[in-house]
Design a protein around this motif. Structure first.
Motif, PDB file in Angstrom:
ATOM      1  N   LYS B 343      15.769  38.308 -50.412  1.00 12.82           N
ATOM      2  CA  LYS B 343      15.881  39.651 -49.848  1.00 12.82           C
ATOM      3  C   LYS B 343      16.412  40.612 -50.887  1.00 12.82           C
ATOM      4  O   LYS B 343      15.913  41.722 -51.055  1.00 12.82           O
ATOM      5  CB  LYS B 343      16.788  39.631 -48.617  1.00 12.82           C
ATOM      6  CG  LYS B 343      16.883  41.025 -47.989  1.00 12.82           C
ATOM      7  CD  LYS B 343      17.430  41.000 -46.579  1.00 12.82           C
ATOM      8  CE  LYS B 343      17.180  42.333 -45.890  1.00 12.82           C
ATOM      9  NZ  LYS B 343      17.791  43.482 -46.568  1.00 12.82           N
ATOM     10  N   ARG B 344      17.420  40.181 -51.619  1.00 12.91           N
ATOM     11  CA  ARG B 344      17.982  41.042 -52.662  1.00 12.91           C
ATOM     12  C   ARG B 344      16.924  41.371 -53.697  1.00 12.91           C
ATOM     13  O   ARG B 344      16.814  42.496 -54.175  1.00 12.91           O
ATOM     14  CB  ARG B 344      19.150  40.342 -53.349  1.00 12.91           C
ATOM     15  CG  ARG B 344      20.470  40.807 -52.831  1.00 12.91           C
ATOM     16  CD  ARG B 344      21.549  40.812 -53.857  1.00 12.91           C
ATOM     17  NE  ARG B 344      21.720  42.130 -54.451  1.00 12.91           N
ATOM     18  CZ  ARG B 344      22.538  42.360 -55.469  1.00 12.91           C
ATOM     19  NH1 ARG B 344      23.200  41.373 -56.000  1.00 12.91           N
ATOM     20  NH2 ARG B 344      22.658  43.568 -55.965  1.00 12.91           N
ATOM     21  N   LYS B 345      16.160  40.358 -54.050  1.00 12.48           N
ATOM     22  CA  LYS B 345      15.125  40.564 -55.053  1.00 12.48           C
ATOM     23  C   LYS B 345      14.098  41.554 -54.520  1.00 12.48           C
ATOM     24  O   LYS B 345      13.698  42.484 -55.219  1.00 12.48           O
ATOM     25  CB  LYS B 345      14.468  39.220 -55.350  1.00 12.48           C
ATOM     26  CG  LYS B 345      13.497  39.241 -56.491  1.00 12.48           C
ATOM     27  CD  LYS B 345      13.139  37.808 -56.850  1.00 12.48           C
ATOM     28  CE  LYS B 345      11.783  37.764 -57.513  1.00 12.48           C
ATOM     29  NZ  LYS B 345      11.340  36.391 -57.720  1.00 12.48           N
ATOM     30  N   ALA B 346      13.720  41.393 -53.257  1.00 12.39           N
ATOM     31  CA  ALA B 346      12.731  42.297 -52.673  1.00 12.39           C
ATOM     32  C   ALA B 346      13.293  43.714 -52.576  1.00 12.39           C
ATOM     33  O   ALA B 346      12.618  44.691 -52.910  1.00 12.39           O
ATOM     34  CB  ALA B 346      12.327  41.796 -51.299  1.00 12.39           C
ATOM     35  N   ASP B 347      14.541  43.821 -52.133  1.00 10.87           N
ATOM     36  CA  ASP B 347      15.155  45.147 -52.026  1.00 10.87           C
ATOM     37  C   ASP B 347      15.196  45.808 -53.389  1.00 10.87           C
ATOM     38  O   ASP B 347      15.005  47.014 -53.521  1.00 10.87           O
ATOM     39  CB  ASP B 347      16.594  45.035 -51.510  1.00 10.87           C
ATOM     40  CG  ASP B 347      16.643  44.706 -50.039  1.00 10.87           C
ATOM     41  OD1 ASP B 347      17.712  44.317 -49.548  1.00 10.87           O
ATOM     42  OD2 ASP B 347      15.586  44.821 -49.383  1.00 10.87           O
ATOM     43  N   PHE B 348      15.480  45.001 -54.402  1.00  9.92           N
ATOM     44  CA  PHE B 348      15.587  45.571 -55.718  1.00  9.92           C
ATOM     45  C   PHE B 348      14.244  45.974 -56.264  1.00  9.92           C
ATOM     46  O   PHE B 348      14.098  47.023 -56.908  1.00  9.92           O
ATOM     47  CB  PHE B 348      16.297  44.586 -56.658  1.00  9.92           C
ATOM     48  CG  PHE B 348      17.010  45.294 -57.723  1.00  9.92           C
ATOM     49  CD1 PHE B 348      16.495  45.340 -58.992  1.00  9.92           C
ATOM     50  CD2 PHE B 348      18.165  45.990 -57.431  1.00  9.92           C
ATOM     51  CE1 PHE B 348      17.144  46.057 -59.977  1.00  9.92           C
ATOM     52  CE2 PHE B 348      18.803  46.700 -58.400  1.00  9.92           C
ATOM     53  CZ  PHE B 348      18.297  46.732 -59.675  1.00  9.92           C
ATOM     54  N   THR B 349      13.250  45.132 -56.013  1.00 10.92           N
ATOM     55  CA  THR B 349      11.901  45.489 -56.446  1.00 10.92           C
ATOM     56  C   THR B 349      11.505  46.815 -55.802  1.00 10.92           C
ATOM     57  O   THR B 349      10.864  47.668 -56.428  1.00 10.92           O
ATOM     58  CB  THR B 349      10.917  44.380 -56.049  1.00 10.92           C
ATOM     59  OG1 THR B 349      11.399  43.147 -56.556  1.00 10.92           O
ATOM     60  CG2 THR B 349       9.538  44.640 -56.620  1.00 10.92           C
ATOM     61  N   ALA B 350      11.932  47.001 -54.556  1.00 14.02           N
ATOM     62  CA  ALA B 350      11.598  48.249 -53.856  1.00 14.02           C
ATOM     63  C   ALA B 350      12.190  49.455 -54.574  1.00 14.02           C
ATOM     64  O   ALA B 350      11.631  50.556 -54.526  1.00 14.02           O
ATOM     65  CB  ALA B 350      12.103  48.183 -52.423  1.00 14.02           C
ATOM     66  N   LYS B 351      13.306  49.263 -55.245  1.00  9.82           N
ATOM     67  CA  LYS B 351      13.922  50.384 -55.964  1.00  9.82           C
ATOM     68  C   LYS B 351      13.025  50.873 -57.088  1.00  9.82           C
ATOM     69  O   LYS B 351      12.936  52.074 -57.339  1.00  9.82           O
ATOM     70  CB  LYS B 351      15.267  49.970 -56.541  1.00  9.82           C
ATOM     71  CG  LYS B 351      16.350  49.892 -55.495  1.00  9.82           C
ATOM     72  CD  LYS B 351      17.714  49.927 -56.158  1.00  9.82           C
ATOM     73  CE  LYS B 351      18.754  49.336 -55.274  1.00  9.82           C
ATOM     74  NZ  LYS B 351      19.465  50.278 -54.480  1.00  9.82           N
ATOM     75  N   TYR B 352      12.394  49.910 -57.775  1.00  9.62           N
ATOM     76  CA  TYR B 352      11.490  50.303 -58.859  1.00  9.62           C
ATOM     77  C   TYR B 352      10.358  51.157 -58.287  1.00  9.62           C
ATOM     78  O   TYR B 352       9.962  52.167 -58.853  1.00  9.62           O
ATOM     79  CB  TYR B 352      10.884  49.069 -59.523  1.00  9.62           C
ATOM     80  CG  TYR B 352      11.814  48.359 -60.470  1.00  9.62           C
ATOM     81  CD1 TYR B 352      12.723  47.417 -59.994  1.00  9.62           C
ATOM     82  CD2 TYR B 352      11.774  48.609 -61.838  1.00  9.62           C
ATOM     83  CE1 TYR B 352      13.577  46.763 -60.853  1.00  9.62           C
ATOM     84  CE2 TYR B 352      12.617  47.939 -62.710  1.00  9.62           C
ATOM     85  CZ  TYR B 352      13.518  47.019 -62.211  1.00  9.62           C
ATOM     86  OH  TYR B 352      14.361  46.357 -63.058  1.00  9.62           O
ATOM     87  N   ILE B 353       9.858  50.681 -57.133  1.00  5.85           N
ATOM     88  CA  ILE B 353       8.719  51.372 -56.542  1.00  5.85           C
ATOM     89  C   ILE B 353       9.144  52.726 -56.002  1.00  5.85           C
ATOM     90  O   ILE B 353       8.378  53.691 -56.010  1.00  5.85           O
ATOM     91  CB  ILE B 353       8.108  50.505 -55.430  1.00  5.85           C
ATOM     92  CG1 ILE B 353       7.754  49.132 -56.001  1.00  5.85           C
ATOM     93  CG2 ILE B 353       6.879  51.170 -54.844  1.00  5.85           C
ATOM     94  CD1 ILE B 353       7.317  48.128 -54.974  1.00  5.85           C
ATOM     95  N   GLY B 354      10.382  52.816 -55.543  1.00  8.81           N
ATOM     96  CA  GLY B 354      10.855  54.062 -54.946  1.00  8.81           C
ATOM     97  C   GLY B 354      11.381  55.066 -55.946  1.00  8.81           C
ATOM     98  O   GLY B 354      11.791  56.163 -55.568  1.00  8.81           O
ATOM     99  N   GLN B 355      11.375  54.721 -57.230  1.00 11.43           N
ATOM    100  CA  GLN B 355      11.967  55.598 -58.243  1.00 11.43           C
ATOM    101  C   GLN B 355      11.358  57.000 -58.218  1.00 11.43           C
ATOM    102  O   GLN B 355      12.071  58.007 -58.247  1.00 11.43           O
ATOM    103  CB  GLN B 355      11.786  54.980 -59.637  1.00 11.43           C
ATOM    104  CG  GLN B 355      12.370  55.853 -60.730  1.00 11.43           C
ATOM    105  CD  GLN B 355      12.048  55.338 -62.123  1.00 11.43           C
ATOM    106  OE1 GLN B 355      12.915  55.197 -62.943  1.00 11.43           O
ATOM    107  NE2 GLN B 355      10.769  55.079 -62.394  1.00 11.43           N
ATOM    108  N   ALA B 356      10.038  57.051 -58.174  1.00 12.76           N
ATOM    109  CA  ALA B 356       9.384  58.357 -58.224  1.00 12.76           C
ATOM    110  C   ALA B 356       9.814  59.231 -57.047  1.00 12.76           C
ATOM    111  O   ALA B 356      10.079  60.423 -57.200  1.00 12.76           O
ATOM    112  CB  ALA B 356       7.869  58.173 -58.233  1.00 12.76           C
ATOM    113  N   ALA B 357       9.915  58.600 -55.859  1.00 13.03           N
ATOM    114  CA  ALA B 357      10.334  59.360 -54.680  1.00 13.03           C
ATOM    115  C   ALA B 357      11.744  59.898 -54.869  1.00 13.03           C
ATOM    116  O   ALA B 357      12.048  61.030 -54.477  1.00 13.03           O
ATOM    117  CB  ALA B 357      10.260  58.464 -53.446  1.00 13.03           C
ATOM    118  N   VAL B 358      12.610  59.101 -55.467  1.00 16.86           N
ATOM    119  CA  VAL B 358      13.987  59.546 -55.722  1.00 16.86           C
ATOM    120  C   VAL B 358      13.981  60.784 -56.610  1.00 16.86           C
ATOM    121  O   VAL B 358      14.707  61.754 -56.376  1.00 16.86           O
ATOM    122  CB  VAL B 358      14.805  58.412 -56.375  1.00 16.86           C
ATOM    123  CG1 VAL B 358      16.111  58.913 -56.940  1.00 16.86           C
ATOM    124  CG2 VAL B 358      15.055  57.301 -55.371  1.00 16.86           C
TER     125      VAL B 358
END
Lengths: 433, 566, 456
Positions: B343-358
């Protein structure tokens, strides 16, 4: 009685002075009186006496008569403990870590179980006196390297030849194929590591098969039908259940694999050493009834996401799950820190009592020498030490050490340098003006 | 023959030329006037014309609008109901840049560098006098790869160490390197890349060297100015091509385009910028979500990476079986831990994907950088970013108007407007839809039509005997490679191995899917310590199959299979 | 799912907090031991030490009844939170700075905090005679900003190294250049300082000339290496010199005397006890191991009584770790001096608090529990010098950075998206225990010795 004590103390001082000149062990009959005795197996005896004679403990208890001619050592307010056993070291086989020429524990080859640690031990290693003045009297010293790197030996830390140090136990070492990474430098891909482990396991199985064949032929021909084949001959007693196999295995996946392997191959006498991740599969190890030697306790967790104190807690967790656990430092020049590894294991879950056992009687039991050492009982050899408190605490001073009934000089390179340099002469000025 | 017919004939004749536009001997197009009618034109994010017309002439957009009359000499592009966008602009790329040959080290132990503390600048990776123009190759396959997904302009940089040289803004078309170049020496490119075995051998060495060179350049520059005013009576300034290349940076006439992927490196670059004062373009940022405020405060121009970590979804039947079995067994502590870690790995991977939105949310304008990403992954990565919160308009802006603005090209690129350069991308559906495919690309008014491989439709009802031994032939630039494919039937599933060819040992098939006569295979091979995933998509007919093999990011190659006689 | 105890600090500022720690046994180090005493921390500083302090509104209270409160432990030799340790390409690399290389995501920093260590000296390695500049950091774990780690106001420091390490890296078995021997090491240092003096002279001449009317001339070449060496000569940078043998320690004292350098701390200095009078006379300080020895020839003749001998001879001594594992139990390492030489409690604890603070030039800020100093402290169950002690809470700048009760297993800040789960990733070294030469990281490729040999 007082006069006797006075005279013998005087004699002792004299003897100590002599020892400082040319430190040698002293044998004879000794009476350690007025002592608190931690027998380990039979509780604590206060105000007791231990008699050492002919290398053995001949009496333990209160109201013991001091034999004629015995050297009396007053241990009022002091404690007597069994000599500590370090269940895994390089002591005697290696001197200076970074100098390859001084290291003799790592021979070339994957199949060299015939390499004997015992005969390669340097009884005069500078590291030995440094170790034994701390109360560690006995260690396993083990080869390492390939799959079968050699035969480890249990040695007492006193003697001028390896035979004089031989404590009566040897074991064949097996380095189990590992699927773990070898640290930050290991940049192999996951597949490469997996393949390497599979290859090593296949190699191991091939070797074992061959030894089983050898055993069959040897049994059938009553030992007459075979040529000189040292590797097989060294492994034969293991297959036959006559000699112990010490399996070095650490990662939890490997331990599971090793448990399977040991069962499959019907290895009769086996010890697991290392077990850094033993806590992850402790119930399985307990179920298999395989004793574990673990350490160093003062180590980092094996995974980045592990709790920070996992390595400290490992031994205690395994013990709680029902595993028989002995402790090792895996050290060469700092085997003397064994009591502190035990102290940390005690603090982080093992408890003082079990931790003490793990460096005394449990070790002895695992190595099949519990009839000879590991506790203070009549009939065992006199491996013990006298100190002024809890030996796991750094404040405690080790005052006297006996190994096989020999009183060890409390002198080492470290103490000698202390004596010379605490107040250096000449000091800052060479010539007194 | 009337004009129209002549035009059509010319079009027909010029088709091969258009298809192989990279061929020098291509026939020149008959006319440089094009008309695209009945298309949806996204002139810029938020500015759309439904069913309009675009007319291009001589490399420029002539007219955009509804009811635009089509000139007589115009070649009509058949793109009814498709979508037209301004060609995408890439902020940091190596499209078209030839990779230098790996110099054989001659055995790392033998060649000991003589004075590693004072190496020649080239050995240290300090070559700021280099110009990417000299390594541009318009025929490099990367040009077509990126163009085919819609990029028409890219800011390319040379290969090298910490100071590889000057970048240039290029068009993804043209017959010569010079023709490609739109703006030369557009930036001073830098990386925090240490040298091999000589100083600077670590990142801290690179930082120290950077500071030193900058200071030396500033001093040298001011001395040069003094000398230029009156050249007699004092020693002439030392000539140093490295320092001279830094003068435009020191003078703030040229920005520094600094590549920094990780959060630690990005902050190191921001530190250098605040210490030295150069104009900063920060590119290929992957881990920027926690430092968005710092980046914003630095006023650096930002190009976020289009490369994202894989979202490994293991959907094979074997894995699904495992999942079912798992749910029947009680959870052990190890399982709980593994779940938490996953889960942590998935949550973290999501951060990479969400960078542009941030970054969008924080109001930081950014373009994109493609220096690390495989072209074919870009559309799906964009979609992932959009799913994670980046608005479609912002995504499009970051591909067009924003990079145009950041790179100083908004007067001529970035939107579909009269007078701008004819850089367009036309896709059959809105670009960000999953099944959208780019059909045409215009680069400075030159047309590139994409061949759509009509995937041979598999027949879901066909019956095929897949089990057995096949010889599978893959055709790569290195030649034909024959391998043995062994497939076993196991109930409703298939398993198998691939062996032979260049494989040292057999490899298990990770996935075998047979849908009627449509076959998909997946396996991983190991070459040169690299793991390459191979995906074969083919249609099986009797004892042969034909299709394509996609090998990691090396490309897609034709593959054929023939069953071996028993 | 376990939530991270520490939320990521995205604001590039140092977090400062307030706390009241009640009723502990306070080991001030400099002002004795105070029983049943409270310590009030306000906005990152120690604001009051006394009995029965009332908690101001809104401040958390930690009940330290039955526990020991000591200043945060300071490790004067560490390589935590660094991406690179050795710029080993030249025997003199004074121009590089570890502050450029900090990695706040290193979980080892958290593990050190869990052992009561609040400050460490992030050092360059020992591959070079004159290495790079180091950086004193506070273990403010939970930030991604390296600047937040840097201890504001800490003096500049630099790493020197004598003996086997630089001679192996640069000598015949390494790069094939001077130094190959201890003679060479002395020469390299003298040469560097002499060249720096010339450089300082040239710039000084230029600077005074250029203000004169009508001056026209070129400045000397700007050289960051020389600039740093000049700063050392001007007394702006403290030298931390990795050394073992008595003769090389003595040599370094003389070199410093010749160049007027006074701010000198020796590191490891295993044979420091052999020249303790000289060290004391110079005013040099020593940062030593508790009991590491015999892993190299140059430490074969050393003793665990080193710290005691140095202390008794008037040398300000600290105990360091140089190791991510050892740093977590520095309180136990300090306790070993009670076995080897009988230092008392205060003397032993000074070795990991006020003394290393002095060696890093930060003794006015940390190293003891006194009003006005930074709110850095560690709370122990049991006396820290007992083997049974357990660090339970660590506070930095008044913020709780470690609480054993709330600790979760996975303390990583960033997670590698490519990581394979469930694989042991530590090195399980067979019979060889610690890598005693963390100082040689990044430099191994230059040696013809295998890394596995270095580990033993």
């Amino acid at each position: 009685m007082k006069k006797l004590v006075y005279t013998t103390s005087l004699l002792l001082c004299f003897a100590v002075a002599l020892l400082a000149q040319s430190p040698k062990g002293k044998s004879g009959t000794f009476a350690l009186i007025n002592a608190n005795i931690e027998t380990v197996t039979k509780g604590v005896i206060n105000n007791g006496t231990v008699i050492i004679s002919g290398g053995k403990i001949t009496a333990v208890g209160t109201n013991i008569d001091v034999p004629q001619g015995a050297e009396v050592i007053d241990c009022k307010d002091k404690w007597i403990y069994p000599g500590m056993i370090d269940a895994g070291t390089n002591l005697g086989l290696s001197e200076i870590g970074s100098d390859q020429r001084t290291r003799d524990n790592n021979e070339i080859g994957d199949l060299v179980p015939q390499m004997k640690a015992l005969t390669a031990v340097n009884p005069n290693s500078v590291l030995i006196p440094v170790t034994r003045v701390s109360g560690v009297t006995t260690v396993i010293t083990a080869p390492s390297g390939g799959i079968f790197p050699g035969t480890a030996a249990l040695i007492n830390l006193h003697g001028y030849t390896p035979d004089q140090m031989d404590a009566g136990f040897e074991a064949v070492v097996l380095t189990f194929p590992t699927t773990g990474r070898k640290g930050g430098f290991d940049r192999r891909s996951d597949d490469e590591i997996k393949n390497a482990a599979e290859k090593a396991l296949k190699q191991l199985n091939d070797i074992w098969e061959r030894v089983v064949q050898y055993h069959k032929v040897d049994s059938a021909t009553k030992g007459n039908g075979l040529h000189y084949y040292p590797e097989m001959q060294a492994l034969l007693p293991v297959v036959r259940g006559e000699k112990t196999l010490m399996v070095e295995v650490n990662a939890s996946r490997d331990i599971t694999e090793a448990l399977k392997w040991v069962k499959e191959k019907k290895v009769k006498k086996v010890i697991f050493t290392g077990c850094r991740e033993g806590w992850r599969v402790a119930t399985d190890i307990a179920k298999a009834g395989i004793p574990v030697v673990t350490g160093p306790i003062l180590a980092l967790p094996s995974r980045e996401y592990d709790r920070y104190d996992k390595a400290y807690a490992n031994a205690g967790l395994m013990k709680k799950a029902g595993v028989k656990v002995a402790l090792r430092t895996n050290e060469t020049e700092n085997v003397r820190n064994l009591p502190f590894h035990a102290g940390f294991a005690a603090t982080y879950g093992m408890g003082k009592e079990e931790a003490l056992k793990a460096v005394t009687i449990v070790s002895a039991e695992i190595f099949g020498v519990s009839d000879k050492m590991g506790s203070i009982e009549v009939g065992k050899i006199a491996n013990l030490f006298v100190c002024d408190g809890d030996p796991f605490e750094t404040k405690t001073n080790i005052l006297n050490v006996f190994i096989e009934g020999w009183q060890i000089p409390m002198v080492s390179r470290h103490t000698q340098l202390y004596d010379e340099f605490l107040k250096r002469e000449p000091g800052l000025e060479k010539m007194k003006k | 023959m009337n004009l129209l017919k002549r035009g059509m004939l010319a079009l027909a004749l010029s088709w091969p030329a258009i298809l192989f536009a990279q061929d020098d001997k291509a026939l020149a197009p008959v006319s440089r006037t094009y008309a695209i009618a009945n298309v949806n034109i996204v002139q810029a994010p938020g500015r759309k014309i439904d069913m309009g017309t675009v007319v291009l002439k001589d490399g420029l957009i002539l007219f955009v609008g509804k009811n635009v009359s089509i000139p007589a000499d115009a070649i009509i592009i058949k793109a009814d109901s498709m979508y037209v966008y301004a060609g995408f602009i890439d902020g940091l790329s190596r499209v078209g840049v030839t990779k230098p040959k790996e110099e054989s080290q001659g055995g790392s132990q033998q060649q000991r560098p003589k004075d590693p503390g004072n190496p020649k600048p080239e050995e240290a990776g300090i070559t700021p006098q280099n110009d990417v123009r000299s390594s541009l190759n318009p025929a490099d396959k990367s040009v077509a790869e990126f163009r085919n997904i819609g990029f028409t302009t890219a800011h390319v940089v040379p290969y090298g160490g910490m100071m590889p040289g000057n970048g240039a803004i290029v068009l993804l078309g043209g017959r010569t390197a010079d023709e490609m170049v739109l703006v030369n020496k557009s930036s001073f490119y830098s990386e925090l890349t240490p040298a091999q075995r000589v100083y600077p051998g670590t990142v801290m060495g690179v930082m120290a060297k950077y500071r030193e060179l900058y200071r030396q350049a500033a001093l040298s520059r001011s001395y040069e100015n003094m000398y230029a005013a009156n050249r007699s009576g004092i020693q002439r300034p030392a000539t140093d091509r490295v320092l001279e290349s830094l003068y435009p940076v020191v003078d703030k006439r040229q920005p520094v385009l600094f590549k920094a992927e990780k959060v630690t490196d990005a902050q190191r670059v921001l530190t250098l910028q605040s210490d030295l004062g150069f104009t900063l373009w920060l590119a290929e940022l992957k881990e920027g979500w926690d430092i968005v405020n710092k980046v914003k405060a630095s006023n650096a121009k930002v190009f976020l990476s289009l490369d994202l970590p894989e979202d490994k979804k293991d959907d094979t039947p074997a894995r699904k079986k495992e999942e079912v079995e798992k749910n029947d067994k009680p959870k052990t502590a190890a399982d709980v831990e593994k779940e938490a870690l996953e889960k942590r790995k998935a949550d973290f991977t999501a951060k990479y994907i969400g960078q542009a939105a941030v970054y969008q949310k924080a109001g930081v304008k950014f373009g994109f950088s493609t220096i690390n990403v495989k072209a074919s992954n870009i559309p799906s990565n964009l979609r992932r970013m959009i799913t994670a919160g980046l608005s479609e308009d912002a995504a499009l802006a970051s591909l067009t108007t924003v990079p145009a603005e950041l790179l100083g090209l908004s007067d001529r690129l970035g939107t579909v407007d009269n007078g701008k350069m004819a850089n367009l991308v036309i896709s059959d559906k809105p670009y960000f839809e999953e099944k959208a495919k780019v059909r045409y690309v215009f680069v400075e008014g030159n047309l590139y039509k994409l061949e759509i491989k009509e995937a041979k439709k598999g027949d879901p009802n066909a019956k095929v005997d897949l089990a057995g031994e096949w010889t599978m032939t893959t055709e790569t630039p290195k030649g034909k490679n024959d391998e043995t494919l062994t497939i076993k039937k196991d109930g409703n599933n298939f398993t198998g191995t691939v062996s032979g060819g260049r494989l040292l040992k057999p490899v298990d098939l990770e996935e075998v899917i047979l849908d009627g006569n449509a076959l998909t295979l997946r396996y991983t091979v190991n070459y040169d310590s690299q793991n390459l995933t191979v995906t074969v998509d083919a249609i099986v007919e009797g004892d042969t199959f034909k299709g394509t093999a996609s090998i990691a990011d090396l490309g897609i190659f034709p593959v054929e299979g023939k069953k071996n006689p028993k | 799912m376990a939530a991270l105890l520490i939320t990521i600090n995205t604001v590039a500022q140092v977090e400062r907090g307030s706390l009241l720690i009640k009723n502990g046994t306070v080991l001030t180090i400099t002002k004795g031991t105070l029983e049943n005493t409270d310590v009030l921390l306000k906005d990152g500083k120690i604001s009051q030490i006394g009995k029965n302090i009332t908690a101001p509104a809104g401040i958390n209270v930690i009940d330290a009844t039955g526990m020991h409160v000591m200043p945060g432990i300071i490790d004067a030799h560490s390589h935590l939170a660094l991406d690179a340790v050795n710029e080993s390409t030249s025997p003199v690399t004074a121009m590089v700075w570890e502050g450029d290389d900090l990695n706040p995501l290193d979980v080892s920093m958290y593990r050190a905090v869990a052992g009561g260590v609040t400050i460490s000296h992030a050092m360059h390695g020992s591959a070079n005679a004159i290495g790079g500049q180091c950086q004193t950091i506070k273990h403010r774990y939970g930030t991604v900003d390296p600047k937040v780690l840097m201890m504001e106001g800490a003096p500049r420091t630099i790493k020197f190294a004598l003996g086997e390490n630089p001679t192996r890296v640069h000598g015949n078995n390494g790069q094939g250049m001077v130094p190959n021997t201890r003679m060479g090491v002395e020469f390299v240092i003298r040469q560097a300082f002499s060249e720096a003096k010339e450089y300082m002279g040239a710039w000084s001449k230029y600077n005074s000339a250029k203000v004169k009317k009508g001056f026209r001339g070129a400045p000397p070449k700007y050289d960051l290496r020389m600039e740093t060496l000049a700063a050392i000569l001007r007394g702006e940078i403290i030298i931390h010199c990795h050394s073992y043998r008595a003769d090389e320690i003595y040599m370094m004292l003389n070199v410093c005397k010749d160049f007027g350098i006074k701010r000198l701390v020796f590191q490891h200095v295993n044979e420091g006890f052999k020249v303790a009078p000289e060290l004391a006379a110079f005013g040099a300080m020593a940062s030593v191991f508790s009991d590491w020895w015999a892993y190299k020839f140059e430490v074969y003749y050393s003793t665990a009584y080193n710290a005691t001998i140095l202390t008794r001879n008037g040398v300000i001594t600290s105990i360091n770790s140089d190791d991510a594992e050892l740093t977590r139990h520095l309180y136990h390492e300090a306790a070993k001096t009670q076995k080897y030489g009988g230092l008392n409690d205060e003397e032993a604890l000074s070795l990991i608090t006020i003394n290393p603070a002095r060696q890093l030039g930060i003794e006015n800020r940390v190293g003891s529990l006194e009003v006005g100093k930074d709110a850095d402290l560690a709370i122990f169950k049991g006396h820290p010098l007992s083997v049974y002690a357990i660090p339970v809470v660590t506070v930095i700048d008044g913020v709780v950075k470690f609480d054993r009760e709330k600790d979760v297993d996975d303390m990583r800040i960033y997670v590698d998206p490519k990581q394979t789960i469930d694989v042991a990733d530590a090195a399980f070294e067979e019979h060889g225990a610690h890598n005693h030469d963390a100082c040689m990281k990044n430099a191994e490729f230059l040696l013809n010795v295998k890394m596995s040999d270095l580990n033993r």
